[in-house]
Design a protein around this motif. Structure first.
Motif, PDB file in Angstrom:
ATOM      1  N   ASN A  54       0.794  -1.229   0.000  1.00 41.96           N
ATOM      2  CA  ASN A  54       0.000   0.000   0.000  1.00 41.96           C
ATOM      3  C   ASN A  54       0.830   1.286   0.000  1.00 41.96           C
ATOM      4  OD1 ASN A  54       1.058   0.118   2.528  1.00 41.96           O
ATOM      5  ND2 ASN A  54      -0.836  -0.392   3.616  1.00 41.96           N
ATOM      6  N   ALA A  55       2.143   1.166  -0.172  1.00 43.36           N
ATOM      7  CA  ALA A  55       2.968   2.362  -0.006  1.00 43.36           C
ATOM      8  C   ALA A  55       3.471   2.943  -1.332  1.00 43.36           C
ATOM      9  CB  ALA A  55       4.155   2.050   0.914  1.00 43.36           C
ATOM     10  N   SER A  56       4.158   2.140  -2.129  1.00 49.12           N
ATOM     11  CA  SER A  56       4.853   2.676  -3.302  1.00 49.12           C
ATOM     12  C   SER A  56       4.007   2.625  -4.571  1.00 49.12           C
ATOM     13  CB  SER A  56       6.119   1.859  -3.574  1.00 49.12           C
ATOM     14  OG  SER A  56       6.919   1.769  -2.426  1.00 49.12           O
ATOM     15  N   PRO A  57       3.801   3.759  -5.210  1.00 53.96           N
ATOM     16  CA  PRO A  57       3.086   3.744  -6.495  1.00 53.96           C
ATOM     17  C   PRO A  57       3.844   2.941  -7.553  1.00 53.96           C
ATOM     18  CG  PRO A  57       3.290   5.994  -5.622  1.00 53.96           C
ATOM     19  CD  PRO A  57       4.128   5.120  -4.745  1.00 53.96           C
ATOM     20  N   ASP A  58       5.162   2.813  -7.420  1.00 54.56           N
ATOM     21  CA  ASP A  58       5.894   2.052  -8.441  1.00 54.56           C
ATOM     22  C   ASP A  58       5.605   0.549  -8.353  1.00 54.56           C
ATOM     23  OD1 ASP A  58       7.222   2.160  -6.047  1.00 54.56           O
ATOM     24  OD2 ASP A  58       9.232   2.359  -6.888  1.00 54.56           O
ATOM     25  N   VAL A  59       5.193   0.069  -7.184  1.00 51.24           N
ATOM     26  CA  VAL A  59       4.750  -1.331  -7.105  1.00 51.24           C
ATOM     27  C   VAL A  59       3.522  -1.520  -7.986  1.00 51.24           C
ATOM     28  CG1 VAL A  59       3.736  -3.093  -5.598  1.00 51.24           C
ATOM     29  CG2 VAL A  59       5.713  -1.776  -4.800  1.00 51.24           C
ATOM     30  N   ARG A  60       2.595  -0.581  -7.885  1.00 46.51           N
ATOM     31  CA  ARG A  60       1.374  -0.721  -8.681  1.00 46.51           C
ATOM     32  C   ARG A  60       1.658  -0.563 -10.177  1.00 46.51           C
ATOM     33  NH1 ARG A  60      -0.032   2.250  -4.172  1.00 46.51           N
ATOM     34  NH2 ARG A  60      -0.596   4.165  -5.245  1.00 46.51           N
ATOM     35  N   ALA A  61       2.597   0.273 -10.524  1.00 40.98           N
ATOM     36  CA  ALA A  61       2.991   0.403 -11.942  1.00 40.98           C
ATOM     37  C   ALA A  61       3.626  -0.894 -12.441  1.00 40.98           C
ATOM     38  CB  ALA A  61       3.956   1.577 -12.115  1.00 40.98           C
TER      39      ALA A  61
ATOM     40  N   HIS B  80      10.436  -0.999  -9.139  1.00 41.82           N
ATOM     41  CA  HIS B  80      10.499  -1.044  -7.673  1.00 41.82           C
ATOM     42  C   HIS B  80      11.617  -2.011  -7.268  1.00 41.82           C
ATOM     43  CE1 HIS B  80       8.952  -0.747  -3.581  1.00 41.82           C
ATOM     44  NE2 HIS B  80       9.032  -2.062  -3.487  1.00 41.82           N
ATOM     45  N   ARG B  81      12.818  -1.481  -7.017  1.00 36.48           N
ATOM     46  CA  ARG B  81      13.972  -2.334  -6.752  1.00 36.48           C
ATOM     47  C   ARG B  81      14.611  -2.082  -5.389  1.00 36.48           C
ATOM     48  NH1 ARG B  81      16.005  -4.994 -11.008  1.00 36.48           N
ATOM     49  NH2 ARG B  81      15.141  -4.555 -13.058  1.00 36.48           N
ATOM     50  N   LEU B  82      14.060  -1.103  -4.686  1.00 31.81           N
ATOM     51  CA  LEU B  82      14.597  -0.679  -3.377  1.00 31.81           C
ATOM     52  C   LEU B  82      14.793  -1.798  -2.373  1.00 31.81           C
ATOM     53  CD1 LEU B  82      12.671   2.486  -2.169  1.00 31.81           C
ATOM     54  CD2 LEU B  82      15.124   2.253  -2.651  1.00 31.81           C
ATOM     55  N   GLU B  83      13.866  -2.752  -2.356  1.00 32.39           N
ATOM     56  CA  GLU B  83      13.869  -3.739  -1.277  1.00 32.39           C
ATOM     57  C   GLU B  83      14.480  -5.083  -1.685  1.00 32.39           C
ATOM     58  OE1 GLU B  83      10.029  -3.493   0.997  1.00 32.39           O
ATOM     59  OE2 GLU B  83       9.576  -2.031  -0.556  1.00 32.39           O
ATOM     60  N   GLY B  84      15.226  -5.081  -2.789  1.00 35.45           N
ATOM     61  CA  GLY B  84      15.897  -6.315  -3.200  1.00 35.45           C
ATOM     62  C   GLY B  84      15.274  -6.923  -4.443  1.00 35.45           C
TER      63      GLY B  84
END
Lengths: 143, 143, 143
Positions: A54-61, B80-84
């Motif tokens: 629920n935090a990073s918009p780049d996860v959803r992208a 999204h690569r921040l966490e590994g």
């Protein structure tokens, strides 16, 4: 205690959208339940519900990128093409992710993990408003 | 009757793990229900629950192989690569498999098929302990 | 009110099959519930349930095409081959789609969207009859 209520989610562009706040706000009766379940059900076959970060918009992208590659619009094997190039892939994506979520209620709130948010996964280019039927049941806090 | 209890699953390596026995042992109240439902909910976004073949370890190994190929860590499109490297694929896998299971209870036990077992699907290299919230409800056997 | 009943679905060929009518006809007690839930649970690990488009047979054919490509039988990486070439892919497909559906009941019927139908997804070449355990619970209309 049982409650059933339709929540109409406003039209959103194709992609993965965080709708936790919108859904919780539409269900103030959550506060009355000591323990129970919330069932969220999307009455459509080309959009879906999921629970994720629920935090990073780049996860959803990145969700959109992966699903578009896994279920390509321009594949030669689709036979159902009547309703547009985005339609048949939308059906597959909706089945992979599912049209409902069952969420535990504890102490008057959705007992989600810290990082869990509710995604509306809109798989059509112009899906329009989406009808979500919410059903809550459980043991009232006052018992 | 309603029961809600957290079950902490000990850390496991990346892969698909059979946890049926561990979960059933943590829920002795199953025996009190003539008919009901058990809702198992993982409060995480990079691990998931699934129901599948409970006999052959090679089935679970093949699950890991397929999911690692379907959602590759080294894809160039992840933003999204921040966490590994294992994080973003873990989110996708978790959404595909889902974070909860709803299982029927009949005659005081989970009414699973002969070959069905509960999988904890650990998608991170070092996911740590996983919090599972179990909610049971139904009609007591004594009614 | 609680009801639990086994429904045996007759053998079907590999593919995606619309079974809404068959299931609803086996559950006349749906009519007695003002609001509630229906949980449909397939007691197998190589077939699944999904909710999707109920009109075009070509949608269901395209489901079969996509899933056969996404989870190929002839992949060199399968180690579980004892039970036939269609077995291990069937397990993966079943986990992706899931073995159960939770459906809302409103005003005495399944509150499905206009285009939503229940699919039995048969992933084996000769899966035989499939056992579905249906559990209904909710608030009777007469209360």
């Amino acid at each position: 205690m049982w409650l059933q209520r339709e929540i109409v989610l406003r039209p959103r562009p194709r992609g993965f959208h965080l709708v936790t706040r919108e859904i919780v706000d539409a269900l103030p009766e959550l506060a009355e339940l000591r323990v129970g379940l919330a069932h969220l059900f999307l009455r459509h076959t080309s959009a879906s519900l999921a629970l994720n970060e629920n935090a990073s918009p780049d996860v959803r992208a990145d969700f959109e990128t992966w699903f578009d590659r896994a279920v390509p619009e321009d594949a030669i094997y689709w036979t159902h093409r009547l309703e547009g190039d985005d339609d048949m892939p939308a059906h597959i994506k909706a089945a992979l992710l599912g049209s409902s979520l069952s969420l535990p209620i504890g102490a008057g709130r959705l007992a989600l993990g810290t990082w869990q948010g509710i995604y509306l996964c809109e798989h059509r280019d112009a899906g329009g408003p989406r009808s979500l039927l919410a059903t809550l049941w459980g043991e009232p806090a006052s018992q």
